[in-house]
Design a protein around this motif. Structure first.
Motif, PDB file in Angstrom:
ATOM      1  N   PHE A 246     -15.406 -17.371  12.020  1.00 61.18           N
ATOM      2  CA  PHE A 246     -15.012 -15.980  11.806  1.00 61.18           C
ATOM      3  C   PHE A 246     -13.501 -15.810  11.926  1.00 61.18           C
ATOM      4  O   PHE A 246     -12.856 -15.170  11.092  1.00 61.18           O
ATOM      5  N   GLY A 247     -12.900 -16.375  13.006  1.00 65.78           N
ATOM      6  CA  GLY A 247     -11.460 -16.245  13.210  1.00 65.78           C
ATOM      7  C   GLY A 247     -10.665 -16.861  12.078  1.00 65.78           C
ATOM      8  O   GLY A 247      -9.674 -16.287  11.606  1.00 65.78           O
ATOM      9  N   PHE A 248     -11.097 -18.023  11.614  1.00 72.91           N
ATOM     10  CA  PHE A 248     -10.404 -18.705  10.520  1.00 72.91           C
ATOM     11  C   PHE A 248     -10.418 -17.849   9.259  1.00 72.91           C
ATOM     12  O   PHE A 248      -9.375 -17.616   8.631  1.00 72.91           O
ATOM     13  N   ILE A 249     -11.588 -17.352   8.892  1.00 67.26           N
ATOM     14  CA  ILE A 249     -11.700 -16.532   7.690  1.00 67.26           C
ATOM     15  C   ILE A 249     -10.969 -15.200   7.861  1.00 67.26           C
ATOM     16  O   ILE A 249     -10.347 -14.701   6.910  1.00 67.26           O
ATOM     17  N   PHE A 250     -11.013 -14.622   9.046  1.00 75.03           N
ATOM     18  CA  PHE A 250     -10.314 -13.353   9.295  1.00 75.03           C
ATOM     19  C   PHE A 250      -8.830 -13.485   8.962  1.00 75.03           C
ATOM     20  O   PHE A 250      -8.260 -12.654   8.240  1.00 75.03           O
ATOM     21  N   PHE A 251      -8.193 -14.543   9.464  1.00 75.56           N
ATOM     22  CA  PHE A 251      -6.761 -14.702   9.221  1.00 75.56           C
ATOM     23  C   PHE A 251      -6.473 -15.093   7.773  1.00 75.56           C
ATOM     24  O   PHE A 251      -5.461 -14.668   7.200  1.00 75.56           O
ATOM     25  N   LEU A 252      -7.352 -15.894   7.176  1.00 72.17           N
ATOM     26  CA  LEU A 252      -7.172 -16.219   5.760  1.00 72.17           C
ATOM     27  C   LEU A 252      -7.272 -14.968   4.896  1.00 72.17           C
ATOM     28  O   LEU A 252      -6.480 -14.777   3.958  1.00 72.17           O
ATOM     29  N   GLY A 378     -10.306  -8.762   7.990  1.00 73.33           N
ATOM     30  CA  GLY A 378      -8.875  -9.050   7.938  1.00 73.33           C
ATOM     31  C   GLY A 378      -8.256  -8.594   6.634  1.00 73.33           C
ATOM     32  O   GLY A 378      -7.127  -8.087   6.602  1.00 73.33           O
ATOM     33  N   GLY A 379      -9.006  -8.752   5.541  1.00 81.18           N
ATOM     34  CA  GLY A 379      -8.526  -8.295   4.246  1.00 81.18           C
ATOM     35  C   GLY A 379      -8.485  -6.786   4.134  1.00 81.18           C
ATOM     36  O   GLY A 379      -7.710  -6.236   3.341  1.00 81.18           O
ATOM     37  N   PHE A 380      -9.303  -6.109   4.916  1.00 77.99           N
ATOM     38  CA  PHE A 380      -9.288  -4.649   4.936  1.00 77.99           C
ATOM     39  C   PHE A 380      -8.089  -4.126   5.725  1.00 77.99           C
ATOM     40  O   PHE A 380      -7.433  -3.150   5.339  1.00 77.99           O
ATOM     41  N   ILE A 381      -7.778  -4.820   6.829  1.00 75.50           N
ATOM     42  CA  ILE A 381      -6.712  -4.370   7.719  1.00 75.50           C
ATOM     43  C   ILE A 381      -5.328  -4.627   7.127  1.00 75.50           C
ATOM     44  O   ILE A 381      -4.420  -3.782   7.229  1.00 75.50           O
ATOM     45  N   ALA A 382      -5.130  -5.784   6.502  1.00 76.08           N
ATOM     46  CA  ALA A 382      -3.797  -6.206   6.059  1.00 76.08           C
ATOM     47  C   ALA A 382      -3.096  -5.196   5.158  1.00 76.08           C
ATOM     48  O   ALA A 382      -1.939  -4.819   5.431  1.00 76.08           O
ATOM     49  N   PRO A 383      -3.725  -4.735   4.061  1.00 74.99           N
ATOM     50  CA  PRO A 383      -3.023  -3.775   3.208  1.00 74.99           C
ATOM     51  C   PRO A 383      -2.651  -2.490   3.942  1.00 74.99           C
ATOM     52  O   PRO A 383      -1.615  -1.885   3.647  1.00 74.99           O
ATOM     53  N   LEU A 384      -3.486  -2.071   4.895  1.00 73.73           N
ATOM     54  CA  LEU A 384      -3.209  -0.843   5.632  1.00 73.73           C
ATOM     55  C   LEU A 384      -1.984  -1.000   6.539  1.00 73.73           C
ATOM     56  O   LEU A 384      -1.107  -0.128   6.583  1.00 73.73           O
ATOM     57  N   ILE A 385      -1.921  -2.123   7.270  1.00 72.18           N
ATOM     58  CA  ILE A 385      -0.798  -2.358   8.183  1.00 72.18           C
ATOM     59  C   ILE A 385       0.507  -2.489   7.401  1.00 72.18           C
ATOM     60  O   ILE A 385       1.529  -1.856   7.731  1.00 72.18           O
TER      61      ILE A 385
END
Length: 426
Positions: A246-252, A378-385
Motif C-alpha cells: 500500500f505504501g509503495f503504491i501510495f507514493f507512486l 495518493g493520486g487523489f491527494i497530490a493534485p490538491l496539494i
C-alpha cells in the motif's frame, strides 16, 4: 477437470528458468495477451476522456469544475471496481473476471455514445470505470500466478506496456475520426466511445484459449481439505506485506498524478514554454514510457525488484529536478522523455511486486486490488496539494517539489522491503 489442472500445473512447474523471450511458454503468452490487451483497451478508454474534455464542455455546456467531475467519477469507479473485482477474481477465477471486467467497460463505453446529457454520461462512466479498475487487478493476478518465478517480472512489465500503447491508440484514433468528420463535435466523439465497445468482442476469443491460473485452480480444488484441517490457512494475511504494498503504491500514485497533472501547466506558466500541448510533448512522454517498460522487462528478473525500483526513482527525481531548475527547451524535452521512462515505467513492476510482497493467500486478488486501488489515494491527494500551493511561481515550484519527497519516500519503502525476485507463489 482434474486432469486439466494437472497438465496446467505441470507445464507451469516444469517451465525453464531461462529469462529470455524464447523461454516464454504458450500459456504465459496467452495470459499476457488477455491481461495486456485488456489493460491496453482500458488505457484507451481512460485517455480518451482526457482528450475529449474540451469537446464535452462544448457539447454539454459544462464548466471546468463540472468537467473535473467526470475525471473524479472515473477515478472513484476504478478504485471501487479494482477492490470489488479483486474479491470476485478470488472466487470466480482470474480469466473469467478479466473478461467480465472488459465486458463491463466495453458495454458502458458503447452506451456512452448515446448519452443524451451530462448526467447520463457521468452515470454510465462510473459503471464503466468499475470494469476498468477490475481489469488491472484480475490481469495482474493472472500474470503473477501464471508466469514462471524466474521471469514473472518480465510478464508484469510487458502487461503494463498496455498503458502507453493504449494512450497512443487513443491519440491515433482521435486523429483519424477528427479528420474524417471535420472535428470531434457532433457525432465524432460519440463514434470514439462506440469504438470503445469493441474490446470485449476481441478479447472474448482470446479468453476462451487462455488457461486459468494453475495456482487458483489448485487452491480451488484444495479448499475443502484446507478448511477441514486448518480453516485459517487458506486466508492468512501478511499484514506487513500488505502495508508495504500500500505504501509503495501510495507514493507512486502521488508522484505520478502530481507530475502529470501539473507539469504541463508548470512549464507554461512558470517556464513560459509553448510546446507542452503539442503532439511532440505527448508522444515524447508515451515513447519514454514504452522505453521504460521494455528496459524494466529486460533487467528486472536479472537484477531484482529493489535495484530496478531504486534506479527508476532516482531517474524520475532527477527529471523533476530539471523541470524545476532549468528553462532550456532541449533539457526539458529530455526530462519529459525521462519522466515517461521513469514515472510510468516504474509501474512495470507493480503487479509482480504486489503479488510477491503480499505472499501466499487465497485472497491474493482482493489484497492486490486493495493495495493498488487503496494506494490511489495518493493520486487523489497530490493534485490538491500542488494546486493549493500553485497560486504563485514560488509556491508552484514548492508544490512540484513535493513529488521529489514522494520519490524519496517510495525509495525508503523499497529499501526496507525484502527482495522478492524468484519468489515462489502458491
Amino acid at each position: 477437470m482434474k486432469t486439466g489442472v494437472t497438465v496446467a500445473t505441470s507445464e507451469f512447474e516444469d517451465a525453464s528458468r531461462a529469462k529470455g523471450f524464447r523461454s516464454i511458454t504458450g500459456v504465459e503468452w496467452r495470459s499476457l495477451s488477455l491481461a495486456g490487451l485488456g489493460w491496453m483497451f482500458e488505457s484507451y478508454d481512460s485517455f480518451l476522456l482526457s482528450l475529449l474534455l474540451p469537446t464535452l464542455a462544448l457539447q454539454f455546456g459544462l464548466s471546468k469544475a463540472q468537467l473535473g467531475l467526470f475525471t473524479s467519477i472515473t477515478a472513484a469507479g476504478q478504485i471501487v471496481g479494482g477492490i470489488l473485482f479483486g474479491y470476485v477474481s478470488d472466487r470466480l477465477g482470474r480469466v473469467r473476471t478479466a473478461l467480465l471486467c472488459v465486458g463491463i467497460y466495453s458495454l458502458f463505453s458503447g452506451l456512452i455514445a448515446f448519452a443524451p446529457n451530462e448526467h447520463w454520461f457521468a452515470t454510465l462512466r462510473f459503471f464503466g470505470a468499475l470494469g476498468m479498475g477490475g481489469t488491472w487487478t484480475a490481469g495482474a493476478a493472472l500474470i503473477a500466478e501464471t508466469w514462471h518465478a524466474s521471469r514473472r517480472g518480465k510478464g508484469g512489465a510487458l502487461m503494463q506496456m498496455g498503458l502507453p500503447i493504449g494512450a497512443i491508440l487513443a491519440i491515433t484514433i482521435c486523429g483519424i475520426v477528427s479528420g474524417a468528420n471535420d472535428g470531434l463535435a457532433g457525432h465524432g466523439w460519440r463514434l470514439l466511445f462506440l469504438i470503445g465497445a469493441s474490446p470485449f468482442f476481441i478479447l472474448f476469443w482470446i479468453a476462451r484459449k487462455t488457461p486459468e491460473s494453475p495456482i487458483w485452480l489448485e487452491r480451488k480444488h484444495a479448499k475443502a481439505t484446507l478448511q477441514k484441517h486448518d480453516p485459517a490457512s487458506a486466508d492468512k494475511l501478511n499484514v506487513r506485506g500488505l502495508l508495504t504494498a500500500f505504501g509503495f503504491i501510495f507514493f507512486l500514485q502521488y508522484l505520478y498524478w502530481g507530475v502529470f497533472t501539473w507539469t504541463p501547466t508548470f512549464l507554461v506558466t512558470v517556464k513560459h514554454l509553448d510546446f507542452v500541448h503539442s503532439l511532440k510533448f505527448v508522444l515524447s512522454l508515451q515513447f519514454g514510457a514504452i522505453t521504460g517498460f521494455l528496459l524494466f522487462s529486460a533487467f528486472v528478473d536479472r537484477l531484482g525488484r529493489r535495484p530496478m525500483f531504486l534506479a527508476y526513482l532516482l531517474v524520475g527525481a532527477a527529471a523533476v529536478g530539471v523541470y524545476i531548475l532549468s528553462s532550456n527547451p532541449l533539457l526539458l524535452m529530455a526530462a519529459i522523455f525521462l519522466t515517461g521512462f521513469s514515472v510510468n515505467g516504474i509501474f512495470a513492476g507493480a503487479g509482480p511486486f504486489l503479488a510477491e510482497i503480499i505472499g501466499n493467500t487465497a485472497s491474493r486478488g482482493f489484497y492486490m486490488g486493495l493495495a493498488y486501488n487503496g494506494g490511489r489515494l495518493g493520486g487523489f491527494i497530490a493534485p490538491l496539494i500542488i494546486g493549493a500551493l500553485a497560486s504563485t511561481s514560488g509556491g508552484f515550484v514548492l508544490g512540484l517539489a513535493t513529488t521529489i519527497v514522494a520519490f524519496v519516500a517510495a525509495a525508503v519503502v523499497v529499501f526496507f522491503a525484502p527482495e522478492t525476485r524468484g519468489k515462489a507463489l502458491s
